[in-house]
Design a protein around this motif. Structure first.
Motif, PDB file in Angstrom:
ATOM      1  N   SER B  71       0.814  -1.217   0.000  1.00 37.12           N
ATOM      2  CA  SER B  71       0.000   0.000   0.000  1.00 37.12           C
ATOM      3  C   SER B  71       0.850   1.271   0.000  1.00 37.12           C
ATOM      4  N   TRP B  72       2.124   1.147  -0.248  1.00 34.36           N
ATOM      5  CA  TRP B  72       2.959   2.347  -0.213  1.00 34.36           C
ATOM      6  C   TRP B  72       3.032   3.018  -1.587  1.00 34.36           C
ATOM      7  N   ASN B 314       1.730  -2.453  -6.409  1.00 38.82           N
ATOM      8  CA  ASN B 314       0.847  -1.817  -5.422  1.00 38.82           C
ATOM      9  C   ASN B 314      -0.400  -1.225  -6.066  1.00 38.82           C
ATOM     10  N   LEU B 315      -0.548  -1.410  -7.371  1.00 35.27           N
ATOM     11  CA  LEU B 315      -1.622  -0.735  -8.099  1.00 35.27           C
ATOM     12  C   LEU B 315      -3.006  -1.226  -7.692  1.00 35.27           C
ATOM     13  N   GLY B 361       6.090   1.710 -12.899  1.00 38.81           N
ATOM     14  CA  GLY B 361       4.772   1.921 -12.320  1.00 38.81           C
ATOM     15  C   GLY B 361       4.100   3.122 -12.953  1.00 38.81           C
ATOM     16  N   LEU B 362       3.148   3.696 -12.239  1.00 44.70           N
ATOM     17  CA  LEU B 362       2.400   4.844 -12.734  1.00 44.70           C
ATOM     18  C   LEU B 362       2.533   6.004 -11.753  1.00 44.70           C
ATOM     19  N   MET B 363       2.091   7.170 -12.215  1.00 45.01           N
ATOM     20  CA  MET B 363       2.067   8.334 -11.351  1.00 45.01           C
ATOM     21  C   MET B 363       0.628   8.606 -10.914  1.00 45.01           C
ATOM     22  N   PHE B 381       1.180   5.997   2.582  1.00 50.39           N
ATOM     23  CA  PHE B 381       0.434   4.730   2.541  1.00 50.39           C
ATOM     24  C   PHE B 381      -1.011   4.992   2.149  1.00 50.39           C
ATOM     25  N   LEU B 382      -1.607   3.991   1.531  1.00 53.09           N
ATOM     26  CA  LEU B 382      -2.964   4.142   1.021  1.00 53.09           C
ATOM     27  C   LEU B 382      -3.971   3.406   1.884  1.00 53.09           C
ATOM     28  N   ASN B 383      -5.145   3.934   1.936  1.00 51.37           N
ATOM     29  CA  ASN B 383      -6.341   3.291   2.500  1.00 51.37           C
ATOM     30  C   ASN B 383      -6.372   3.197   4.024  1.00 51.37           C
ATOM     31  N   HIS B 384      -5.246   2.840   4.644  1.00 49.81           N
ATOM     32  CA  HIS B 384      -5.233   2.780   6.109  1.00 49.81           C
ATOM     33  C   HIS B 384      -3.786   2.832   6.593  1.00 49.81           C
TER      34      HIS B 384
END
Lengths: 416, 389
Positions: B71-72, B314-315, B361-363, B381-384
């Motif tokens: 999630s990073w 992580n996408l 990866g992507l931006m 970090f994403l989501n939590h």
């Protein structure tokens, strides 16, 4: 940082593998010089602690050495063994009372003092230090003493093989390490009769020189803290510093037990790193007295001792450690091939498969970064005393020498 | 030193160990100095080894954490000297230069096109004028021919009348002259002169015939000329070319003009085709430059957006509107700092903040609530919160 490191590596490698080989060829007479008629009195000094029946067998094997019986004595110093070692030693001595002497320390005082006392108790011209777990070749003593071709030669070391080659992959790896170490890495020092580290497993010393250097050895300390490890290296360096010559012969050999577990190996490597670091700290001041080639090699090796683990750490941080390990693999494969070429001459039970040397690709960098770093900050450690001596009775800081000599003979060490 | 000298001050434990004579009032300075250095060394050693141990443990923990964490994302602060920005700007400059070069070529082509068009128009006008002139000339010739034909017809009539009148006069005169000569009313000389005059009358008829013939020939010539003039501007078939030198010359000029016009037309068409092709290329360059100018990095550089890199692995955790957390001490003590606005298209390869390697990866375009401070973190970090802390 990379360029000086590469330069160091290049110089050390060039010295060890190419200059050494070159000198071995052009100065072959010096390498082979021997006085076959020299047959002095010899005392084998072996300190022991809890060897059990093994010491009885060791004494008997020493008695069988090819050397005139009336000129060869054996002194066993029991450092207050807690098993029946003393009884076994006594039994061997009772069977050969003229040649075997067994002494017993009043208290457990360590190897250094045990040997020091033994040196004072004999009048033999040559003192041969042999560790109690070492098996000596039958011709070793004769091969050692005939290398004392001049009064300037004060110490002659023998070659060490591994007696337990197939205990584990660690011992297999060390078999090759020992072999290449003796075969190639000491060539420069041998060429100029300035070997900077003679193994305590099997080394012959002129007794007079040991007595001459006794005060220095007794008062060995760093900023007042007694140093108890790396005694063989220290002693050898002091001999060279005093203006004497040292030599290492490939004709006299013995077998020692190599560490077969990670813990023992780590402990040994840590001692060696401490020993190397203290040696380079103490030796840098008089490196100028050495032959320029030896001095350059000595200083470069010392610098590499610190630079190499730093480079490994840098590679770890950069995430390129496996590239380094890959390069090591390549180099080690070549060295393994060189070993395979030489090892054909050895008996089958002394050989191992050369591929075991590839383990060094990871073991060497890892032990260097862990042990060198740890050693760098624990130089004052007194944890190592062979045969179970804890060193607790030693003073923290050494006072000027007034007492009797207590330390003389170095511990077993093979400087790779 | 003072410790040993003053009996009221309690002696430290180390003083007992280093002193040769514990009760001695003075100890060598070197021993004290050595002791100090050794103590300092031990303290430094302990600190350094502790730090190394802590570093090692945190290093291993971080490695293991990021081995499993998906999630990073890595916020990206872009500077004008950033290698990627420099590369993008260089790319823009290069593409702009190529576009300008094409536009330059197009301008040169435009000149050629106009020249071709002018030459074509001029040529065609000239051709038309030539045709008109030729036709007018042909018409004039036809009119002249018709007039000659009429004249010839009148001459025919006059000649017939003159011939008849002359024949009748000659017959009468010759009969009279013969009778006078035979009757001797006239001399021989006068008789010969009378015959000569009668011959001369016949010559007059001949002259008229000759005149008539001339008129006829001239009329035919007029017809040929008119036909030649008309055909000279009509056909390019050599087999049907008029056999008239002047008209051939005219035809040569006409043909040359026609070829010039055809050439100008071909050039115009070629120029138009190349121009169309150049226009398409310039349009492509414009599109490319637009894409480059709107790249996330350059947008981020201009301060318009905050961007972050997300590796492909992580996408799966990336969605528009996903919450973004910033943490202290790597992955502890986290707080919400923003959300994802959109996933920007186009693959990027950046140096991973986790491992020393380039990752693909992507931006992402982020909106950060803390004034963009979180963009300075190494990872978000994403989501939590990653450890729910």
């Amino acid at each position: 940082m990379e360029f000086p490191l590469y330069l160091l590596v290049l110089m050390v490698w060039a010295n060890r593998w190419f200059v050494g080989l070159y000198l071995k060829v052009v100065r072959r007479r010096r390498f082979h010089a021997a006085d076959k008629d020299f047959e002095p009195t010899v005392a084998i000094v072996t300190p022991m602690f809890n060897e059990g029946r093994g010491i009885f067998d060791s004494i008997n094997s020493m008695l069988a050495l090819d050397y005139p019986a009336h000129k060869l004595s054996i002194i066993i110093v029991d450092d207050r063994s807690t098993d029946d070692s003393y009884a076994w030693a006594r039994r061997a001595a009772d069977q050969n009372p003229q040649r075997v002497t067994v002494e017993r320390n009043a208290v457990n005082m360590g190897k250094r003092k045990s040997i020091s006392n033994a040196v004072r108790s004999t009048d033999a011209e040559i003192i041969v230090s042999v560790d109690s777990d070492v098996v000596v070749d039958r011709n070793a003593i004769r091969a050692l003493v005939r290398r004392f071709i001049s009064p300037r030669i004060a110490a002659v070391g023998g070659r060490v093989f591994v007696s337990n080659p197939n205990d584990s992959w660690l011992t297999r790896m060390q078999v090759i390490k020992y072999f290449l170490g003796y075969e190639y890495l000491k060539s420069i020092e041998r060429a100029f009769h300035s070997v900077m580290c003679l193994s305590g497993c099997l080394t012959a010393y002129r007794r007079t020189v040991l007595l001459e250097l006794e005060p220095i050895l007794k008062n060995r300390n760093l900023l007042g803290v007694p140093i108890k490890y790396g005694e063989d290296r220290f002693l050898t360096r002091q001999i060279v510093k005093a203006g004497y010559e040292t030599y290492c012969t490939m004709d006299a050999f013995c077998w020692t037990t190599a560490p077969s577990t990670y813990g023992k190996y780590f402990s040994q490597q840590l001692r060696w790193r401490r020993s190397n670091l203290v040696d380079i700290i103490g030796g840098v001041t008089h490196a100028a007295r050495l032959h320029p080639v030896v001095a350059l090699h000595y200083l470069c090796s010392g610098a590499l001792l610190v630079a190499y683990p730093l480079a490994v750490i840098q590679k770890l941080i950069d995430g390129t450690f496996w590239e380094l390990a890959g390069f090591h693999l390549l180099v080690l494969a070549v060295l393994g091939a060189i070993y395979a070429l030489h090892a054909r001459r050895l008996p089958h039970d002394m050989r191992v498969h050369p591929l075991w040397f590839l383990a060094m690709a990871v073991v060497m960098p890892m032990t260097y970064i862990v042990c060198t770093t740890l050693a760098m900050f624990t130089l004052d450690s007194s944890s190592w005393e062979t045969r179970g001596h804890t060193g607790a009775a030693e003073p923290a800081v050494v006072a000027p020498a007034t007492a009797a000599p207590t330390e003389l003979v170095p511990a077993a060490e093979v400087g790779m | 030193m003072s410790v040993a000298a003053n009996p009221d001050v309690p002696r430290p434990a180390w003083a007992e160990k280093i002193d040769l004579a514990p009760n001695s009032p003075r100890r060598p300075l070197t021993l004290v100095l050595n002791k100090f250095i050794v103590t300092l060394y031990r303290t430094v050693g302990f600190v350094v080894l502790t730090l190394i141990l802590l570093g090692l443990v945190s290093f291993l923990f971080t490695k293991v954490f990021f081995l499993f964490n998906r999630s990073w994302i890595a916020p990206t602060l872009v500077s004008p000297t950033d290698e990627r920005v420099v590369r993008l700007n260089a790319e823009i400059v290069q593409q702009s230069a190529l576009r300008d070069k094409l536009l330059g070529e197009r301008a040169v082509l435009e000149v050629s096109l106009r020249d071709a068009e002018r030459r074509e128009a001029t040529g065609m006008t000239l051709q038309e004028s030539l045709t008109r002139a030729a036709r007018a000339e042909a018409n004039a010739r036809s009119s002249e021919r018709q007039r000659l034909q009429r004249l010839s017809s009148e001459l025919d009539e006059v000649r017939s009348q003159v011939a008849e009148a002359t024949r009748q006069f000659a017959d009468v005169s010759r009969e009279s002259l013969d009778e006078q000569y035979q009757s001797g009313l006239t001399t021989r000389d006068k008789y010969a002169a009378g015959n000569l005059q009668l011959g001369q009358l016949a010559q007059t008829n001949l002259t008229l015939a000759e005149k008539d013939s001339e008129l006829t020939a001239r009329g035919e010539q007029m017809k040929r000329d008119a036909d030649a003039l008309v055909s000279a501007t009509r056909t390019l078939d050599p087999a049907r070319a008029p056999l008239n030198v002047d008209s051939l010359r005219l035809r040569q000029d006409f043909m040359r003009g026609a070829l010039d016009v055809a050439k100008a037309q071909d050039e115009r068409k070629a120029c138009t085709d190349v121009q169309t092709s150049l226009d398409r290329s310039v349009a492509r360059y414009d599109e490319l430059l637009k894409v480059l100018s709107e790249s996330p990095l350059l947008k981020a550089l201009s301060g318009k957006i905050t961007i972050a890199f997300v590796p492909y692995q992580n996408l799966t955790n990336v969605h528009t509107g996903s919450t973004v957390f910033a943490c202290r001490l790597g992955m502890f003590v986290c707080r919400k700092v923003g959300q994802i606005n959109q996933v920007l298209s186009g693959e990027v390869s950046v140096h991973s903040p986790i491992e020393s390697k380039n990752e693909r990866g992507l931006m992402l375009e982020l909106s950060l609530e803390d004034g963009g401070h979180a963009a300075q973190d190494q990872v978000l970090f994403l989501n939590h919160a990653p450890l729910l802390l």
